[in-house]
Design a protein around this motif. Structure first.
Motif, mmCIF file in Angstrom:
data_model
loop_
_atom_site.group_PDB
_atom_site.id
_atom_site.type_symbol
_atom_site.label_atom_id
_atom_site.label_comp_id
_atom_site.label_asym_id
_atom_site.label_seq_id
_atom_site.Cartn_x
_atom_site.Cartn_y
_atom_site.Cartn_z
ATOM 1 N N PHE A 81 -1.022 5.800 9.333
ATOM 2 C CA PHE A 81 -0.419 5.951 8.151
ATOM 3 C C PHE A 81 -0.009 4.674 7.515
ATOM 4 O O PHE A 81 -0.197 3.341 7.697
ATOM 5 N N ARG A 82 1.144 4.687 6.664
ATOM 6 C CA ARG A 82 1.554 3.483 5.898
ATOM 7 C C ARG A 82 3.686 3.624 5.717
ATOM 8 O O ARG A 82 4.031 4.922 6.276
ATOM 9 N N ARG A 83 3.789 2.690 5.678
ATOM 10 C CA ARG A 83 4.595 2.222 5.271
ATOM 11 C C ARG A 83 5.486 1.116 4.612
ATOM 12 O O ARG A 83 4.244 -0.144 4.114
ATOM 13 N N PHE A 84 6.692 1.576 3.999
ATOM 14 C CA PHE A 84 6.782 0.269 3.233
ATOM 15 C C PHE A 84 7.698 -0.803 3.811
ATOM 16 O O PHE A 84 8.859 0.004 4.264
ATOM 17 N N VAL A 85 7.856 -1.916 4.343
ATOM 18 C CA VAL A 85 8.812 -2.732 4.525
ATOM 19 C C VAL A 85 8.832 -4.367 4.443
ATOM 20 O O VAL A 85 7.842 -4.748 3.547
ATOM 21 N N TYR A 86 9.466 -4.882 4.326
ATOM 22 C CA TYR A 86 9.979 -6.399 3.961
ATOM 23 C C TYR A 86 9.551 -6.947 5.618
ATOM 24 O O TYR A 86 10.095 -6.551 6.478
ATOM 25 N N MET A 87 8.515 -7.843 5.442
ATOM 26 C CA MET A 87 8.348 -8.569 6.615
ATOM 27 C C MET A 87 8.455 -9.955 6.797
ATOM 28 O O MET A 87 8.126 -11.225 5.823
ATOM 29 N N PRO A 88 9.632 -10.164 6.985
ATOM 30 C CA PRO A 88 10.307 -11.596 6.520
ATOM 31 C C PRO A 88 9.543 -12.946 7.446
ATOM 32 O O PRO A 88 9.625 -13.780 7.212
ATOM 33 N N GLU A 89 8.392 -13.242 8.770
ATOM 34 C CA GLU A 89 7.636 -13.674 8.695
ATOM 35 C C GLU A 89 6.545 -14.102 7.788
ATOM 36 O O GLU A 89 6.055 -15.435 7.674
ATOM 37 N N TYR A 90 6.585 -12.876 6.838
ATOM 38 C CA TYR A 90 5.756 -13.914 5.602
ATOM 39 C C TYR A 90 6.281 -13.794 4.159
ATOM 40 O O TYR A 90 5.975 -14.020 2.885
#
Length: 148
Positions: A81-90
């Motif tokens: 699956f795919r999802r669109f997210v903000y990755m705070p660690e990066y």
């Protein structure tokens, strides 16, 4: 086409593609998961980003070991699956392409070595209710309904 799970991408936002491998790990009494500690305990399928030069299976072995302390065997691809997210660690917005496997935990080698991670075993219903993202939940539900 890989199914999107979760919110659609935000118009005019640039996303970095990030591929990862994640594991459903059935054990006696339920499923082995990882919890990432922060402001709350975020319960997840063990796994993570594929590093350059790694195969999804190599990533799976490495990430499960880092996040749970367990070695695994016989990974079998279930889907993606795919999802669109903000990755705070990066500090980046990502289109995460998540490949999900089922694997057999073989032995506990150590405590998790990934910072702020704990391993936990939850009964299937509790795991499905507690998991932190919709894609992981979808695959847990499908696996549990067909195998448990």
């Amino acid at each position: 086409m890989i199914r999107r799970v979760g919110p659609p991408p935000i118009k005019d936002r640039k996303y970095t593609q990030r591929s990862g491998a994640y594991a459903i790990l059935p054990v006696r009494g339920g499923v082995l998961l990882t919890g990432q500690q922060g402001d709350w305990l975020d319960i997840q399928l063990p796994g993570g980003g594929i590093d350059p030069g790694e195969s999804p299976q190599q990533t799976l072995h490495r990430e499960v070991r880092e996040e749970t302390g367990w070695a695994i065997a016989q990974p079998l691809r279930l889907g993606a699956f795919r999802r669109f997210v903000y990755m705070p660690e990066y500090d980046m917005w990502a289109e995460k392409l998540c490949t999900v496997f089922v694997a057999r935990p073989t032995r506990r080698i150590s405590d998790p070595i990934e910072p702020d991670h704990v391993s936990l075993v939850l009964p299937w219903a509790e795991a499905i209710a507690s998991i932190g993202n919709d894609g992981d939940r979808l695959f847990l539900q499908r696996y549990a309904s067909s195998s448990v």
